[in-house]
Structure formats: C-alpha cells, structure tokens
Scaffold this active site. Sequence first.
Site, short mmCIF file in Angstrom:
data_model
loop_
_atom_site.label_atom_id
_atom_site.label_comp_id
_atom_site.label_asym_id
_atom_site.label_seq_id
_atom_site.Cartn_x
_atom_site.Cartn_y
_atom_site.Cartn_z
CG ASP A 165 -1.99 -1.05 1.20
OD1 ASP A 165 -1.72 -2.16 0.67
OD2 ASP A 165 -3.09 -0.80 1.72
CE LYS A 229 -5.42 2.20 2.28
NZ LYS A 229 -4.31 1.50 2.96
CE LYS A 265 -7.13 -1.06 2.56
NZ LYS A 265 -5.77 -1.55 2.93
#
Length: 329
Positions: A165, A229, A265
């Site tokens: 991430d 995300k 996400k």
Amino acid sequence: MPTTVPAPGNDADAAGRLKDLADVTASDSTLRRFLHGLPGVDAVGLEARAASLGTRSIKATSKAYAIDLAISMIDLTTLEGADTPGKVRALAAKAVLPDPTDRTTPRTAAVCVYPDMVATAKAALAGTDVKVASVATAFPAGRAALPVKLADTRDAIAAGADEIDMVIDRGAFLAGRYLDVYDEITAVKAECGDKARLKVIFETGELSTYDNIRRASWIGMLAGADFIKTSTGKVAVNATPANTLLMLEAVRDFRAATGVQVGVKPAGGIRTTKDAIKFLVLVNETVGEEWLDNTWFRFGASSLLNDLLMQRQKLATGRYSGPDYVTVD
C-alpha cells in the site's frame, strides 16, 4: 490523444485505445491535457447519487450475506508507533479466526502492517490464505526521496509482503507535477513485479476537489495500480460514499477503455455494519458483482470488524451481545 474517457468496443478497438492511453503518459504536457480533458465531476449529482444508494434497505438473509462478505474484505490493520510483535501476532490470530465462538465466520482478506512487522505477520499467518499487506513509500506522508521509497518497498517484499500500500506524493500532485506522480507509481510497481499487488493511496481528504480525485485515479490506473485506495486513515477526512463512488466510476470507465480491472479500497472512517453495507451497495450498483469479491474490493477499517461480528452474532442468536464479547484490536 484522447481527451475524454474512451467508450467500449471490440478487442481491436481496445488495443488501439490502450496505445492511445500509453501515448498520454509520453510527456508532462500530454498527460496534463488528458487529465484536464476528463469530464468534470458534478459534485451535487455525485453526492446525491451516493446518498440515494445509501438509503437502500436489505432483507435479513441478504444482510447475513453482506456481513460475511464485508468481513472477508477487511484489511485488518495496525499502523502505530507502539506496534509490537505480540500485537501483530494477536491481530493475525483475529484475522484467521475473527470469532472464536463461531468457526463459520469468514477470515479477513489481509493483515496490514509496517514493513518491519511483515516477517512477524507472515510467520503468524503461515498456512492460511490471509494476505500480508504492508504500507510503504514513507507512509503516511510520502515525504521521502524515491530511492528511499523503493528501498522501503523492497524491504517489505523481501520480508514476505503479498501486497504493498503506497502513498502518492500529494505535494507533487497538487503542484501539477502529474508525470512525477505517475513515474513514482510505475517505479514502485516495477519493484512489486509479480511478487506483490500494488494499492495506490491518494489521501482524498487532501486532494480538495472531486476533479482531483478523478485525475489521481486515472494516474494510478495508467501507472499500473492493482487497487486505488482513498486514504491512509491518518487525516481528518477519509473514505466517504461520494469519493468512493467516484473511484468506482473511474475503475468502471478504465476497464471499459482498456479491458483491465482495478480494485478499490475505501479506508478510514467506516465503523459500522450499516456503513459497510452502504459501500457494498455502491459497488453492486456502480461496477457490479465482478467487484464483489476481496480480490477487487477491500475495506481499510479495522474497527469495523467488531461491529460486523456483533451484528452477525445478533442475526444468529437474536441477541445483541455487546462489545465485551469481541476482542479489542
């Protein structure tokens, strides 16, 4: 060079559109023209659409399915300076068996930790299908030189991370240095190779406008993100139904243009079962069932798990057990 989102077509058309999209990243000026040529976001319409979808009600049987689906989509996360190996092992145990009183409870999708805790998480999750995700690239601010960010990524992957991430350089983005942001994502993607999937975090609360969120989404997808995300969870404004809906529309349009599917996400601020179901409705109504799987949709919301477990217990027993009956993360 295209200046609007391309329309779907046959395979030959898709190949041509892919080439066109590759051409838009040839220089800073071509990328800028493409991004600023994307359709502008109708903020009022976007927020109204997100709000209307959030009012949908579902039956008890569908609610049970939605709760289990949401549990299976959680990246159970600890990203604190006080993290210890013991805390990470406890979190991994909870990911594998969220409710020790009911072994039919689904496992979470992943455990997300800092790079120095990846090896601990990997050992604790050995023999399970729960992934190990690691934040990298000087999370959460992203204020570091590219070699440092790449070393951070390499360390996490070498320790066994299945997913990375990364955070974008919001300063570069807001200064209009779009190609720098693109190049940084492609460099991190190259480090990941086929060893780890890449989630690109925009920190939507710092991007100021919906148009910026749309542009950041396209930069991430053009650069090879496996997921886009919303947030780090470390700022005041994190995931919202509106910004998540906008990103879902972006991945839908990107797949129509290229044939490539990208996950989404939302992270931060999603705390209740009711909230989670609203987001699942957004997914179903915007991109369809193909994204209703933890391969393509995740929740970055550790506190959400406890409420899902309590609601699951209530559906099974008819009684609300309360927070004392679930472990504290």
